[in-house]
Design an enzyme around this catalytic site. Structure first.
Site, PDB file in Angstrom:
ATOM      1  NE  ARG A 100     -12.000 -55.047 -29.948  1.00 50.62           N
ATOM      2  CZ  ARG A 100     -12.352 -55.889 -29.025  1.00 50.62           C
ATOM      3  NH1 ARG A 100     -12.513 -57.186 -29.478  1.00 50.62           N
ATOM      4  NH2 ARG A 100     -12.586 -55.696 -27.695  1.00 50.62           N
ATOM      5  CG  HIS A 144      -9.473 -59.340 -24.007  1.00 51.47           C
ATOM      6  ND1 HIS A 144     -10.065 -58.751 -25.313  1.00 51.47           N
ATOM      7  CD2 HIS A 144      -9.608 -60.302 -23.711  1.00 51.47           C
ATOM      8  CE1 HIS A 144     -10.569 -59.804 -25.595  1.00 51.47           C
ATOM      9  NE2 HIS A 144     -10.798 -60.750 -24.780  1.00 51.47           N
ATOM     10  CD  GLU A 190     -16.880 -60.274 -23.841  1.00 51.52           C
ATOM     11  OE1 GLU A 190     -16.374 -61.027 -23.209  1.00 51.52           O
ATOM     12  OE2 GLU A 190     -17.476 -60.782 -24.739  1.00 51.52           O
ATOM     13  CG  ASN A 332     -17.057 -58.161 -27.776  1.00 56.86           C
ATOM     14  OD1 ASN A 332     -16.976 -57.158 -28.456  1.00 56.86           O
ATOM     15  ND2 ASN A 332     -16.406 -58.562 -26.662  1.00 56.86           N
ATOM     16  CE1 TYR A 334     -18.286 -64.506 -30.863  1.00 61.39           C
ATOM     17  CE2 TYR A 334     -18.496 -63.133 -28.843  1.00 61.39           C
ATOM     18  CZ  TYR A 334     -17.586 -63.618 -29.976  1.00 61.39           C
ATOM     19  OH  TYR A 334     -16.377 -63.240 -30.013  1.00 61.39           O
ATOM     20  CD  GLU A 400     -14.739 -60.274 -28.601  1.00 59.85           C
ATOM     21  OE1 GLU A 400     -15.170 -61.638 -28.342  1.00 59.85           O
ATOM     22  OE2 GLU A 400     -13.816 -59.911 -27.894  1.00 59.85           O
TER      23      GLU A 400
END
Length: 513
Positions: A100, A144, A190, A332, A334, A400
């Site tokens: 990616r 991005h 995002e 994404n 985290y 991600e």
């Protein structure tokens, strides 16, 4: 129309997830045969060659050159612009299904719109061909964070509705030039973070905010209105690009287009009803703000109520165009946040997005999480379950997921090995429970320039020696583990250590004692 979920729904999902946990005994063969495993980077973070072959500055160049990331810039980065063949070889050695990456808008169209840069096209054609020739799927992100600075200067970039047309024309170039080989397209990475970080707190490009919000870093902006306006324009631009692809390209190219959002998992700080309710409201803001619009064609009712006239309204035609404008949703993930109700924020005369949410957020530490599961990993399964239960189980790609560590020459990142094992196991549990997750990408393939930390921290499977003029890459323990997992062996941390000792699967000249 969007609708707000029952206020206890998130808490019930959380309880479900706490009782279902992975044994961590699994292999790649336990996943569906068409499940994709990969890794990723983005253009500004990895390419370098910032002023070569016709590329012009983006807002990210401006941000780093103002000293916002400890003086680090992407001028050279990992120099993948010149070293892409070497990096693709590492991807092959690792066993990736897919890579990616993002396209630099200002490398393709230096003026933001108009004439196309042949050298920019040549680079991405070469990279895509190199990937395909080695059996690796390209998964391409169009945006991005790195908006051409010329468009920011001309009309404020995403603050202006003019961005919809320019972004669509840029996408048209990419689909036409690369779509015969690229099947997976993400419009924006995002989108919710871009709107909040770039236009409310001002901690990321283009660093717009206004007092009393933000970190006193901004010279222009309006934290009260611009996040909602930018989010609206991102959704309209995304829908416009999807409409273009379906009308002009999809029948011939047979590809898929989606959008990416950042997905925290949120849990109540306490079992008090007010914190449980506040947690669901926070989820409506942080995630539902974008995903409700994509799935139902409108923003959540609670978001519209609290934002009032500060959030733009979709026309009937816009709602129709945004609703269902995706073949997949990328997430994404985290972090997990605990949520504490704070109604005092709602009493402010002048509010931004975060005040509208009406909560305090606290990053959760591993020792405060449920003990039935490995620290934090259960949260990704909870996110996938949330999409399944409340959004009709759309196709999901985890774009991600990775562990942050200091950027140093220590290659024995056993913590990252355990992190990946736990999170991939959590994804497997979600798939076994019916999640429509289709793929998982680690962040990141290399130690890249990180948005907030520059080169002080890293997420990579491969260490990049910034002191070496050749920017030599070295596999970390996590690269050995991931390679072993992808090739059907070494699924335990000990197995990764054995692989490293024996230099299995990866080129021996890339290993340092």
């Amino acid at each position: 129309m969007a609708r707000d979920r029952p206020l206890f729904s998130l808490f019930l999902v959380l309880n479900f997830m706490v009782t279902a946990f992975s044994t961590l005994k699994f292999s790649r063969d336990d996943f569906p045969p068409d499940f994709i495993f990969g890794s990723g980077t983005s253009a500004y973070q990895v390419e370098g060659a910032a002023f070569q072959d016709g590329r012009t500055p983006s807002i990210w160049d401006t941000f780093t050159h103002a000293g916002n990331v400890h003086g680090d810039t992407g001028d050279i980065a990992c120099d993948e612009y010149h070293k892409y063949k070497e990096d693709v070889k590492l991807m092959v050695d690792t066993g990736l299904d897919a890579y990616r990456f993002s396209i630099s808008w200002s490398r393709i169209i230096p003026d933001g719109r108009g004439p196309v840069n042949p050298k920019g096209l040549a680079y991405y054609n070469n990279l895509i061909n190199e990937l395909i020739n080695h059996g690796i799927q390209p998964h391409v992100t169009l945006f991005h964070i790195d908006l051409p600075q010329v468009l920011e200067d001309e009309y404020g970039g995403w603050v202006s509705r003019r961005i919809v047309r320019d972004f669509t024309e840029y996408a048209d170039v990419c689909f036409g030039e690369f779509g015969d080989r690229v099947l997976y397209w993400t419009t924006v990475n995002e989108g919710n973070v871009i709107a909040l970080g770039g236009y409310d707190s001002g901690i990321i490009p283009p660093q717009r905010c206004s007092p009393p919000f933000g970190l006193n870093l901004c010279t222009k902006g309006n934290s009260s209105t611009e996040p909602y306006i930018v989010g609206h324009h991102i959704l309209l631009a995304h829908a416009s690009v999807v409409r273009l692809y379906k009308k002009k390209y999809q029948a011939k190219q047979q590809g898929f287009v989606g959008i990416n959002v950042f997905a925290y998992w949120l849990v109540p700080l306490t079992n008090m009803t007010e914190d449980i309710v506040a947690t669901e409201i926070a989820q409506r803001f942080f995630l539902g703000w974008f995903v409700d619009a994509l799935v139902f064609g409108d923003y959540p009712d609670i978001v519209k109520k609290r934002a009032g006239t500060r959030i733009p309204a979709f026309t009937k035609q816009e709602s129709k165009q945004v609703k269902g404008s995706f073949d997949f949703i990328g997430i994404n993930h985290y972090n997990t946040l605990s949520i504490k109700n704070n109604p005092e924020k709602l009493k402010m005369d002048h509010r931004d997005f975060n005040a509208d949410v009406g909560v305090d957020t606290i990053f959760m530490q591993g020792d405060s999480l449920p003990q039935q599961l490995p620290p934090r990993a259960w949260a990704l399964q909870a996110v996938l379950e949330y999409f399944k239960q409340f959004y009709g189980n759309p196709p999901i790609y985890i774009h991600e997921n990775g562990q942050q560590t200091p950027h140093n020459a220590s290659l024995d990142d056993l913590g990252r090995v355990k992190y990946l094992q736990e999170y991939i196991g959590s994804v497997l549990d979600a798939v076994r429970n019916g999640s429509n997750a289709r793929g998982y990408f680690t962040w990141s393939f290399l130690d890249v320039l990180e948005l907030l930390d520059g080169f002080r921290s890293s997420y990579g499977l491969y260490y990049v020696d910034l002191d070496d003029p050749d920017l030599k890459r070295y596999p970390k323990l996590s690269a050995y583990w991931y390679s072993g997992f992808l090739k059907g062996r070494n699924i335990t941390p000990d197995g990764a250590i054995d692989s490293k000792k024996n230099k299995i699967a990866l080129s021996s000249d890339q290993y340092i004692q």
